[in-house]
Design an enzyme around this catalytic site. Structure first.
Site: not given
Ligand SMILES: *Cc1c(COP(=O)(O)O)cnc(C)c1O
Length: 489
Positions: A269, A194, A65
């Site tokens: 991620e 996250h 994304k």
């Molecule tokens: C948006 C998102 C990410 C990416 O996050 P960053 O802060 O750009 O590294 C990773 N995992 C999930 C589930 C997300 O929604």
């Protein structure tokens, strides 16, 4: 060699050229008016290398994304990263590159049913959940899925918070959810979290990994054998930022709580980490307004051709801050200034106040670190196009990547600048505008008196006879010119 309408190949730079030189060459070609990006593939490769060095145990799964530009995905696929997809559209985009579905984690804890069916059909079987209803949905649509429970652990300092939307409480909710999963006969394989995007609180990773360990133990007590830890995103990616602190915390916590790499596979991620600094945006000042204070100029308003409805949506959605850099040096004093996007909305302000040199209309303003959460959200609102991306790599990167699937030699082209600049095609520069008008096909002039408003049939005929106007009468931007058509003109 295939020349497409947009030259999407990766341009291999000669030894004397860097990204700023490319920006300069395109901006000052006399051909370019639209805003444009230069994306340096080398920057993405260097990020990957740094990740591997600093967190060798953690397998990155790029969060699509953040920036789903085809070239970004192709390069990361060639480097062998996995992917974090949130929808069937993102899954398709990644699978179309030939990526093995097992390299994808479907990391959206709240998935529409059709997207779960789609994942099941294509073999994308690892997916997250954080609520009971999702478990029942998965039970009925994809009972063989490998599930990852997402827990909440928020960093104290973040650019964008995520915890208010996703992640169950590790203490008060996770035990019950795991019991439900067990009673449904579902296969839970691990834990994810996250801490928040753009994390400025490295110890949050320690707390989160400790919580994850607790949930692993709950799983064990229920008879599960968890073997996947997903430490999510949050890593900074701007020029000059570093993942050193986070890497140190992560490595320490892994050694303490998950010491055996044979037993637990660790993935992450990262989104902005990989792409933020790889993209430089060049915008053009198309108008300006000087606000007087007596004899003096008190303030200058610059209007550029990209704004908050385009790339700078990141100011609103991603709480980004941007720094305007004039492409050329200007002598003289600095003046209080503001920078505005091209649309007619007062909200469309890019920089509220900055001290900038006095610049003429036509000057370029450059913004670095524009790769994360910009392009995929940008819209052509008010008729202003989303900037095109010119992708470059230096020769060493080309040598490294050209034979790695899904890249081949055909994905690259020698030369610093877009094809039509190299063949000297001058668009909207010195020549007469007539030279660049697309010939209009003859069409009836639709005048008011032609329309007999009482008679439906005349109106219908007028509409049927009326051929549509071409969408663009003049061609200004280099990327909209097809070099193959050169001889037609
Ligand atoms: C948006 C998102 C990410 C990416 O996050 P960053 O802060 O750009 O590294 C990773 N995992 C999930 C589930 C997300 O929604």
């Amino acid at each position: 060699m295939k020349l497409t309408h947009l030259d999407e190949r990766i341009h291999v730079l000669d030894a004397e050229t860097d990204v700023w030189k490319v920006v300069q060459d395109i901006a000052e070609s006399g051909v370019q008016e639209e805003a444009f990006y230069v994306c340096d593939i080398g920057d993405i490769v260097r990020k990957h290398k740094e990740w591997k060095l600093k967190m060798p145990r953690v397998e990155p799964h790029y969060a699509v994304k953040c920036n789903d530009s085809l070239n970004v995905l192709v390069v990361l696929a060639a480097l062998g990263t996995g992917f974090d997809c949130a929808s069937k559209g993102e899954i398709n985009k990644v699978l179309e590159l030939g990526v093995d579905p097992r390299r994808i984690i479907f990391a959206n804890p709240a998935k529409p049913a059709s997207h779960i069916r789609h994942a099941a059909a294509l073999g994308v079987d690892t997916m997250t959940f954080d609520n009971e209803s999702e478990l029942h949905k998965i039970k009925s649509l994809f009972p063989a899925a490998k599930l990852v429970i997402r827990i909440r652990c928020d960093a104290a300092v973040v650019q964008c918070q995520l915890g208010m939307k996703f992640g169950c409480n590790a203490v008060t909710e996770a035990p019950h959810l795991l019991k439900v999963a067990q009673s449904l006969g579902l296969d839970v394989v691990g834990v994810s979290f996250h801490v928040g995007s753009g994390c400025g609180d490295a110890p949050a990773f320690y707390r989160a990994i400790a919580s994850a360990k607790m949930v692993f133990d709950i799983g064990t007590s229920l008879g599960y054998n968890f073997h996947l830890l997903d430490i999510g995103g949050g890593y900074p990616g701007n020029k000059g930022s570093s993942i050193d602190k986070i890497a140190e915390v992560v490595n320490t916590a892994l050694d303490e709580y998950f010491p055996d790499p044979e037993l637990v596979r660790v993935i992450a991620e990262p989104g902005r980490y990989y792409v933020a600094s790889a993209f430089v945006l060049a915008t053009n000042i198309h108008s300006k307004r000087e606000i007087p204070n007596g004899e003096e100029v008190a303030h200058i308003m610059y209007y550029i051709n990209d704004g908050v409805y385009g790339s700078f949506n990141s100011l609103l959605y991603d709480h980004a801050q941007v720094t305007p850099i004039p492409l050329n040096a200007h002598l003289g004093k600095l003046v209080p200034s503001s920078v505005w996007g091209p649309t007619c909305d007062g909200l469309d302000q890019v920089v509220e106040k900055a001290l900038l040199p006095v610049m003429p209309v036509g000057e370029w303003i450059i913004f670095e670190d524009m790769g994360a959460y910009t392009l995929p959200v940008a819209s052509p609102f008010n008729g202003f196009p989303v900037p095109k991306v010119h992708v470059v790599a230096d020769q060493s990167i080309w040598f490294m990547l050209k034979d790695l699937l899904p890249l081949t030699e055909d994905d690259f082209v020698m030369g610093n600048t877009p094809a039509n600049l190299r063949i000297g095609l001058d668009v909207g520069g010195s020549g007469s505008i007539q030279d660049w008008a697309i010939p209009l096909s003859p069409r009836p002039v639709l005048c008011h008196q032609d329309l007999d408003l009482d008679s439906g049939s005349t109106l219908e005929k007028a509409i049927m006879d009326h051929s549509p106007l071409p969408t663009s009468v003049f061609r200004f931007d280099y990327v909209e010119v097809e070099p193959i058509n050169y001889e037609c003109y």
